[in-house]
Write a protein that holds these residues in place. Sequence first.
Motif, mmCIF file in Angstrom:
data_model
loop_
_atom_site.group_PDB
_atom_site.id
_atom_site.type_symbol
_atom_site.label_atom_id
_atom_site.label_comp_id
_atom_site.label_asym_id
_atom_site.label_seq_id
_atom_site.Cartn_x
_atom_site.Cartn_y
_atom_site.Cartn_z
ATOM 1 N N GLN A 183 -4.469 -6.027 11.294
ATOM 2 C CA GLN A 183 -5.253 -4.575 11.709
ATOM 3 C C GLN A 183 -4.532 -3.420 10.805
ATOM 4 N N PRO A 184 -5.531 -2.504 10.845
ATOM 5 C CA PRO A 184 -4.804 -1.172 9.791
ATOM 6 C C PRO A 184 -3.551 -0.432 10.504
ATOM 7 N N VAL A 185 -2.933 0.153 9.564
ATOM 8 C CA VAL A 185 -1.605 0.829 10.292
ATOM 9 C C VAL A 185 -1.880 2.161 10.059
ATOM 10 N N LEU A 186 -2.829 2.710 9.350
ATOM 11 C CA LEU A 186 -3.291 3.994 9.175
ATOM 12 C C LEU A 186 -4.972 3.974 8.999
ATOM 13 N N ALA A 187 -5.809 4.552 9.727
ATOM 14 C CA ALA A 187 -7.098 4.617 9.750
ATOM 15 C C ALA A 187 -7.487 6.129 9.800
ATOM 16 N N PRO A 188 -8.610 6.459 9.165
ATOM 17 C CA PRO A 188 -9.514 7.909 9.172
ATOM 18 C C PRO A 188 -10.073 8.104 10.576
ATOM 19 N N ASP A 189 -10.050 7.023 11.514
ATOM 20 C CA ASP A 189 -10.619 7.622 13.100
ATOM 21 C C ASP A 189 -9.212 7.440 14.000
ATOM 22 N N ASP A 190 -8.008 7.232 13.322
ATOM 23 C CA ASP A 190 -6.791 7.348 14.230
ATOM 24 C C ASP A 190 -6.805 8.650 15.001
ATOM 25 N N ASP A 191 -6.370 8.606 16.251
ATOM 26 C CA ASP A 191 -6.310 10.053 17.005
ATOM 27 C C ASP A 191 -5.648 11.032 16.587
ATOM 28 N N ASN A 192 -4.460 10.673 15.655
ATOM 29 C CA ASN A 192 -3.761 11.698 15.096
ATOM 30 C C ASN A 192 -4.081 12.003 13.417
ATOM 31 N N ALA A 193 -5.251 11.375 13.229
ATOM 32 C CA ALA A 193 -5.632 11.948 11.705
ATOM 33 C C ALA A 193 -5.762 13.206 11.601
ATOM 34 N N SER A 194 -5.171 13.564 10.286
ATOM 35 C CA SER A 194 -5.185 14.849 9.793
ATOM 36 C C SER A 194 -6.679 15.450 9.497
ATOM 37 N N TRP A 195 -6.768 16.560 9.113
ATOM 38 C CA TRP A 195 -7.860 17.341 8.816
ATOM 39 C C TRP A 195 -8.267 16.694 7.237
ATOM 40 N N TRP A 196 -7.468 16.410 6.449
ATOM 41 C CA TRP A 196 -7.652 15.816 5.123
ATOM 42 C C TRP A 196 -7.764 14.439 5.106
ATOM 43 N N ASP A 197 -7.411 13.591 5.993
ATOM 44 C CA ASP A 197 -7.586 12.158 5.614
ATOM 45 C C ASP A 197 -8.495 11.623 6.959
ATOM 46 N N ASN A 198 -9.769 12.226 7.187
ATOM 47 C CA ASN A 198 -10.291 11.753 8.438
ATOM 48 C C ASN A 198 -11.533 11.201 7.935
ATOM 49 N N ALA A 199 -11.868 10.912 6.706
ATOM 50 C CA ALA A 199 -12.965 10.064 6.224
ATOM 51 C C ALA A 199 -12.628 8.682 5.607
ATOM 52 N N LYS A 200 -11.937 8.772 4.575
ATOM 53 C CA LYS A 200 -11.617 7.414 3.878
ATOM 54 C C LYS A 200 -10.202 7.461 3.557
ATOM 55 N N MET A 201 -9.435 6.315 3.221
ATOM 56 C CA MET A 201 -8.180 6.107 3.007
ATOM 57 C C MET A 201 -8.168 5.122 1.783
ATOM 58 N N TYR A 202 -7.463 5.416 0.772
ATOM 59 C CA TYR A 202 -7.442 4.683 -0.386
ATOM 60 C C TYR A 202 -6.202 4.267 -0.737
ATOM 61 N N LYS A 203 -5.636 4.326 -2.102
ATOM 62 C CA LYS A 203 -4.558 3.429 -2.655
ATOM 63 C C LYS A 203 -3.298 4.232 -2.107
ATOM 64 N N SER A 204 -2.272 3.297 -1.637
ATOM 65 C CA SER A 204 -0.947 3.462 -1.198
ATOM 66 C C SER A 204 0.154 2.762 -1.722
ATOM 67 N N THR A 205 1.248 3.451 -1.924
ATOM 68 C CA THR A 205 2.621 2.898 -2.386
ATOM 69 C C THR A 205 3.636 3.206 -1.452
ATOM 70 N N VAL A 206 4.621 2.288 -1.389
ATOM 71 C CA VAL A 206 5.725 2.438 -0.491
ATOM 72 C C VAL A 206 6.979 2.290 -1.383
ATOM 73 N N LEU A 207 7.755 3.056 -1.036
ATOM 74 C CA LEU A 207 9.114 3.058 -1.555
ATOM 75 C C LEU A 207 10.343 2.995 -0.397
ATOM 76 N N TRP A 208 11.341 2.148 -0.946
ATOM 77 C CA TRP A 208 12.442 1.869 0.191
ATOM 78 C C TRP A 208 13.649 3.020 -0.197
ATOM 79 N N ASP A 209 13.561 4.243 0.570
ATOM 80 C CA ASP A 209 14.568 5.060 0.264
ATOM 81 C C ASP A 209 15.877 4.981 1.455
#
Length: 370
Positions: A183-209
């Motif tokens: 299942q998605p971990v972040l989706a554009p229709d999440d209840d807490n979606a922000s004003w700028w990521d509420n249509a489509k989500m694209y490339k992601s990268t993750v770093l271990w800080d």
Amino acid sequence: MILTLKKFAYLAPLVAVLFVGISCSNSKPEQVPQEVMKQIYEKVKTPHKYGLVLVPEHRDQKVDCRSVFRSGDHWYMTYIVYEGRGYETWLAESEDLVNWTKKGRMLSFSDSTRWDANQNSGDVVLRDHTWGGSYRLQQYQDKYWMSYYGGTSIGYEAGKLSISIAYTEKDPSIAHEWIRLGQPVLAPDDDNASWWDNAKMYKSTVLWDKSQTTGHPFVMYYNALGDSLNPDRGAERIGMAVSDDMRNWQRYGEDPVLNHHDGITGNPAIQKMGDIWVMFYFGAFYGGRDDAWNSFAASYDLVNWTDWTGLELIEPSESYDARFAHKPIVINHEGTVYHFYCAVNKDDQRGIALATSTDLGKSDLQFPKQ
């Protein structure tokens, strides 16, 4: 001694104030000074375009770059293939970062009703992010990890696209299907979606800080499409999310960390130079331009980013990248900087090209004619 301490006890508040003042003066500013930005540019610039290093099998296929890592004595690249249905993630191998061999799939289509049946665009993550470091993948909970965006619609980046996570306990340098969370971990229709990521989500990268600068060990940067009034007609911007376990993610802040207010700001890729984080990204369709190019931003704290405003790192200049020269993957190995990018010609053919800090000559590869 007791009498002496009591005698100078009145100085304690002053000493405390001075200590705080010294601590504050040694803290890093929110913005990276322009002189430091210029120094970063000199370290990462790649003025020599080598040319194409990975091309499609035929004219109806498109190849796009995603991420590069090292395993054993070889280098590996995840890349995506599009032939009309959607994205699949593949693996390629190289001994020298110049000559590449395609190995096989990592995330494939599904004929099921799975949420990501027709879109699977992935990047291996938790790579050693040190500039000039090993670029090897780190294991968390005895697993290797990948972030990807997926969807069920057929077509080029069609329909609802969301971000999820995949993992494997097998050798990541051998092409095989990775296990998905389901299942998605972040989706554009999440209840807490922000004003700028509420249509489509694209490339992601993750770093271990591991110093947990944000209070969390895992930090994701991703670009998304959205707008407060009309999400589908908004711009693409880069924002961040955090996690404590690689499985459960929460957005960090309500606003993007890199925003040009128009066009596309996307494909973040992070490395660390000393105490400075550097984000390579691409820009497109803003500032009066109709092409795409690669640039960078820098940060001391992973949250506040200073944008480079000088010369682009890569921009269209050759026949094979005449339309777009974008989506950066940058490697610093043995004194040479290798800058991989997606090259798009005027016929909309897509392949992976390379530019370097030292002149390696020119590639013989060309886009297929049929």
